[in-house]
Write an enzyme that holds these catalytic residues in place. Sequence first.
Site, PDB file in Angstrom:
ATOM      1  N   CYS A 113       0.818  -1.224   0.000  1.00  0.00           N
ATOM      2  CA  CYS A 113       0.000   0.000   0.000  1.00  0.00           C
ATOM      3  C   CYS A 113       0.851   1.272   0.000  1.00  0.00           C
ATOM      4  O   CYS A 113       0.363   2.344  -0.343  1.00  0.00           O
ATOM      5  CB  CYS A 113      -0.946   0.007   1.191  1.00  0.00           C
ATOM      6  N   HIS A 258      -4.148   6.940   1.576  1.00  0.00           N
ATOM      7  CA  HIS A 258      -4.353   5.591   1.044  1.00  0.00           C
ATOM      8  C   HIS A 258      -5.740   5.103   1.451  1.00  0.00           C
ATOM      9  O   HIS A 258      -6.181   5.325   2.581  1.00  0.00           O
ATOM     10  CB  HIS A 258      -3.267   4.653   1.573  1.00  0.00           C
ATOM     11  N   ASN A 288      -9.866  -1.144  -1.818  1.00  0.00           N
ATOM     12  CA  ASN A 288      -8.427  -0.922  -1.627  1.00  0.00           C
ATOM     13  C   ASN A 288      -7.689  -1.441  -2.858  1.00  0.00           C
ATOM     14  O   ASN A 288      -7.630  -2.650  -3.084  1.00  0.00           O
ATOM     15  CB  ASN A 288      -7.973  -1.662  -0.360  1.00  0.00           C
TER      16      ASN A 288
HETATM   17  N1  ACO Z   1     -18.374 -10.018   6.835  1.00  0.00           N
HETATM   18  C1  ACO Z   1     -19.050 -10.262   7.976  1.00  0.00           C
HETATM   19  N2  ACO Z   1     -18.428 -10.397   9.169  1.00  0.00           N
HETATM   20  C2  ACO Z   1     -17.091 -10.303   9.190  1.00  0.00           C
HETATM   21  C3  ACO Z   1     -16.336 -10.046   8.036  1.00  0.00           C
HETATM   22  C4  ACO Z   1     -17.039  -9.914   6.822  1.00  0.00           C
HETATM   23  N3  ACO Z   1     -16.419  -9.654   5.648  1.00  0.00           N
HETATM   24  N4  ACO Z   1     -15.034  -9.988   8.386  1.00  0.00           N
HETATM   25  C5  ACO Z   1     -14.968 -10.189   9.699  1.00  0.00           C
HETATM   26  N5  ACO Z   1     -16.203 -10.377  10.203  1.00  0.00           N
HETATM   27  C6  ACO Z   1     -16.617 -10.624  11.596  1.00  0.00           C
HETATM   28  C7  ACO Z   1     -15.497 -11.206  12.427  1.00  0.00           C
HETATM   29  O1  ACO Z   1     -15.474 -12.610  12.283  1.00  0.00           O
HETATM   30  C8  ACO Z   1     -15.914 -10.766  13.822  1.00  0.00           C
HETATM   31  O2  ACO Z   1     -16.896 -11.628  14.292  1.00  0.00           O
HETATM   32  P1  ACO Z   1     -16.925 -12.043  15.868  1.00  0.00           P
HETATM   33  O3  ACO Z   1     -17.150 -10.730  16.600  1.00  0.00           O
HETATM   34  O4  ACO Z   1     -18.061 -12.987  15.922  1.00  0.00           O
HETATM   35  O5  ACO Z   1     -15.586 -12.646  16.151  1.00  0.00           O
HETATM   36  C9  ACO Z   1     -16.560  -9.410  13.586  1.00  0.00           C
HETATM   37  O6  ACO Z   1     -16.906  -9.374  12.186  1.00  0.00           O
HETATM   38  C10 ACO Z   1     -15.677  -8.237  13.927  1.00  0.00           C
HETATM   39  O7  ACO Z   1     -14.385  -8.465  13.364  1.00  0.00           O
HETATM   40  P2  ACO Z   1     -13.227  -7.408  13.519  1.00  0.00           P
HETATM   41  O8  ACO Z   1     -11.973  -7.965  12.940  1.00  0.00           O
HETATM   42  O9  ACO Z   1     -13.189  -6.887  14.917  1.00  0.00           O
HETATM   43  O10 ACO Z   1     -13.779  -6.247  12.591  1.00  0.00           O
HETATM   44  P3  ACO Z   1     -13.201  -4.817  12.384  1.00  0.00           P
HETATM   45  O11 ACO Z   1     -14.217  -3.827  12.751  1.00  0.00           O
HETATM   46  O12 ACO Z   1     -11.814  -4.690  12.966  1.00  0.00           O
HETATM   47  O13 ACO Z   1     -13.056  -4.751  10.797  1.00  0.00           O
HETATM   48  C11 ACO Z   1     -11.369  -4.891   9.079  1.00  0.00           C
HETATM   49  C12 ACO Z   1     -12.217  -5.653  10.117  1.00  0.00           C
HETATM   50  C13 ACO Z   1     -12.327  -4.199   8.120  1.00  0.00           C
HETATM   51  C14 ACO Z   1     -10.510  -5.875   8.330  1.00  0.00           C
HETATM   52  C15 ACO Z   1     -10.507  -3.836   9.814  1.00  0.00           C
HETATM   53  O14 ACO Z   1      -9.847  -4.430  10.896  1.00  0.00           O
HETATM   54  C16 ACO Z   1      -9.482  -3.176   8.922  1.00  0.00           C
HETATM   55  O15 ACO Z   1      -9.830  -2.410   8.043  1.00  0.00           O
HETATM   56  N6  ACO Z   1      -8.177  -3.385   9.181  1.00  0.00           N
HETATM   57  C17 ACO Z   1      -7.112  -2.688   8.474  1.00  0.00           C
HETATM   58  C18 ACO Z   1      -7.001  -2.992   7.007  1.00  0.00           C
HETATM   59  C19 ACO Z   1      -5.787  -2.253   6.422  1.00  0.00           C
HETATM   60  O16 ACO Z   1      -5.569  -1.095   6.699  1.00  0.00           O
HETATM   61  N7  ACO Z   1      -4.958  -2.910   5.654  1.00  0.00           N
HETATM   62  C20 ACO Z   1      -3.734  -2.266   5.235  1.00  0.00           C
HETATM   63  C21 ACO Z   1      -3.608  -2.107   3.839  1.00  0.00           C
HETATM   64  S1  ACO Z   1      -3.671  -3.619   2.944  1.00  0.00           S
HETATM   65  C22 ACO Z   1      -2.090  -3.873   2.239  1.00  0.00           C
HETATM   66  O17 ACO Z   1      -1.124  -3.282   2.581  1.00  0.00           O
HETATM   67  C23 ACO Z   1      -1.999  -4.964   1.242  1.00  0.00           C
END
Ligand code: ACO
Length: 331
Positions: A113, A258, A288
């Site tokens: 990224c 980003h 993304n």
């Molecule tokens: N659909 C439905 N439910 C989901 C999904 C989905 N796609 N994904 C996760 N869940 C569930 C989980 O299983 C969890 O369930 P549980 O509470 O029963 O355990 C619940 O949703 C909450 O999960 P969290 O991981 O706490 O969700 P969060 O609000 O943190 O969102 C996300 C997840 C969107 C991935 C977030 O953490 C995020 O954006 N992280 C950073 C991403 C990023 O910046 N990446 C860097 C760039 S990528 C690169 O460099 C290649």
Amino acid sequence: MPNAVITGTGHYLPPRIVLNKELEQSCDTSDEWIQERTGILQRHFIAPGQTTSELGLFAALEALEAAGKKPADLDYIIFATLSPDVLFPGCGCLLQSRLGVENIPALDIRNQCSGFLYGLQVANALIRSEAARTVLLVGAEVHSTGLDLSPNGREVSVLFGDGAGAVVLEAGPQGRGIIRVEVGADGRHARDLWCEGPGSAEHPERITAQMLLDGRQYPKMKGRLVFRHAVQTMKSSLLGVLDAAGVSVGDLALLIPHQANLRIIEMVTRMLDMPPERVATNIQLVGNTTAGSIPILLDQSRRAGRLNEGDWLAMTAFGSGFTWGSAVIKW
Ligand code: ACO
């Protein structure tokens, strides 16, 4: 010493739009969850046969046209991607051939990224040191062929889309263009957001049937940890580069962050006390696109008339590695 000035921008998004509803069918997710947690409504996926270097070509041709340049005017190509067409050679060489230019250097950057900002730092250094005068910098990804679209991959797969952005940089006068770029990395977190295979660390072959069964060819991420680091690091990296350039948050006409998660962008915006209308976003429509993210949004912002000559523009990114970077530009 010349400054590096962005003289043309372009982007390409493949025509196929994938709505959240479509992912519901395979990923055990919901449109509501994706919108609420990420801000994403849709993303673009390639048609069969399209490749990262092809997406990069279309973006590059637009950027060259905007700069009033032809491929033959280039003297350096930099290509940032984590999803190259093939393991080797890099997409820079493939793009050079597609553009029909010969002999000029073609460099690939693998910083996920933050790839576009790493590329911007290299392009800036090349132009300032007079090693190059006209540089093409492309950021492009095809994620769709590398995502686990089963329920196992839902946390990662709903985030990503395909697309490419490009800029042409030329030597220009002092006081205009790239004023400051700073990048960083913390390899202790390499395994917190990564894709293992195929890789030469595997024996006896780079990809085995067992790896495929275990899904180790797909990206894996510790989402909450990445989220926390992204917010803090984008903020501190941006403040650092602004300070070094002698520019304040209030001076900025536009911030291009980003596009990883709308909630990350909103938190960074609040922490910087930046008016939201001066922060560009397109994650809602493209997801993304990793190395493509900033140059796609830059081109869309320029074409929408959001940048005027003399404006202060900043960019910031964070991603796998962990890696990060920020830039201050006088447009
Ligand atoms: N659909 C439905 N439910 C989901 C999904 C989905 N796609 N994904 C996760 N869940 C569930 C989980 O299983 C969890 O369930 P549980 O509470 O029963 O355990 C619940 O949703 C909450 O999960 P969290 O991981 O706490 O969700 P969060 O609000 O943190 O969102 C996300 C997840 C969107 C991935 C977030 O953490 C995020 O954006 N992280 C950073 C991403 C990023 O910046 N990446 C860097 C760039 S990528 C690169 O460099 C290649």
